[in-house]
Design an enzyme around this catalytic site. Structure first.
Site, PDB file in Angstrom:
ATOM      1  CB  CYS A 149      35.028  30.484  38.436  1.00 42.78           C
ATOM      2  SG  CYS A 149      35.125  31.766  39.594  1.00 42.78           S
ATOM      3  CG  HIS A 182      31.091  33.257  37.805  1.00 42.44           C
ATOM      4  ND1 HIS A 182      32.338  33.134  38.242  1.00 42.44           N
ATOM      5  CD2 HIS A 182      31.170  33.762  36.473  1.00 42.44           C
ATOM      6  CE1 HIS A 182      33.243  33.402  37.353  1.00 42.44           C
ATOM      7  NE2 HIS A 182      32.710  33.873  36.205  1.00 42.44           N
ATOM      8  CB  THR A 224      44.766  37.846  39.971  1.00 40.50           C
ATOM      9  OG1 THR A 224      44.147  37.812  41.441  1.00 40.50           O
ATOM     10  CG2 THR A 224      45.855  38.661  40.106  1.00 40.50           C
ATOM     11  CG  HIS A 241      37.307  39.061  44.635  1.00 42.00           C
ATOM     12  ND1 HIS A 241      37.325  38.837  43.462  1.00 42.00           N
ATOM     13  CD2 HIS A 241      38.239  39.943  45.139  1.00 42.00           C
ATOM     14  CE1 HIS A 241      38.530  39.271  42.948  1.00 42.00           C
ATOM     15  NE2 HIS A 241      39.213  39.621  44.089  1.00 42.00           N
TER      16      HIS A 241
END
Ligand code: DGP
Length: 113
Positions: free
Chosen positions: A4, A46, A94, A99
Site C-alpha cells: 500500500c 489501513h 486509485t 483518504h
C-alpha cells in the site's frame, strides 16, 4: 499493509511533502495536484473504503474531520475548500487506502465534475 503506497508514505519508506502529522493521520501534498492547493488527509489505519471501516477506524476518521478545518486554515484556505473521498473504481479511486482530498486555493466553481 504490504504494497500500500500510503502505508509506505506513513511509514516514511516513500518521501512525501508533509503538511501535518499526528497519531491518527498524515496530511501531505498530492503528487498530481488538481487545484492550486491539493492535499491528502490519510488516516494511519489501513482500510480501503468506508464500507470496510470498523468502529475504531470510524473514530479515527472523525478525528481527521475535526482537525481538517485547522489544517485548511494553516494552508491559507480561508475562502473555502472542497473535500473529496473517492469510493471504488467508478469514483476513480486509485489508491485503496481511505483518504480525504483537500482541494482549494482558487475558486473551483459550483460544479462538482
Ligand atoms: P484517488 O484517485 O482518490 O485514489 O486519489 C489518489 C491520489 O493519490 C491521487 O490524486 C494521486 C495521489 N498519489 C498517488 N501516489 C502518490 C504518491 O506516491 N505521493 C503523493 N504525494 N501522492 C500520490
Amino acid at each position: 499493509m504490504e504494497n500500500c503506497i500510503f502505508c509506505k508514505i506513513i511509514a516514511g519508506e516513500i518521501p512525501s511533502n508533509k503538511v501535518y502529522e499526528d497519531d491518527d493521520m498524515l496530511v501531505f501534498r498530492d503528487i498530481n495536484p488538481q487545484a492550486k492547493v491539493h492535499c491528502l488527509c490519510v488516516p494511519k489505519s489501513h482500510f480501503a473504503t468506508l464500507a470496510e471501516m470498523d468502529e475504531k477506524q470510524a473514530e479515527q476518521v472523525k478525528r481527521c474531520l475535526v482537525k481538517i478545518p485547522g489544517i485548511a486554515k494553516a494552508l491559507g484556505l480561508e475562502n473555502g475548500y472542497r473535500l473529496i473521498v473517492n469510493q471504488g473504481r467508478d469514483a476513480g479511486q486509485t489508491v485503496f487506502h481511505l483518504h480525504i482530498h483537500i482541494l482549494g486555493g482558487e475558486n473551483m466553481g459550483e460544479k462538482l465534475l
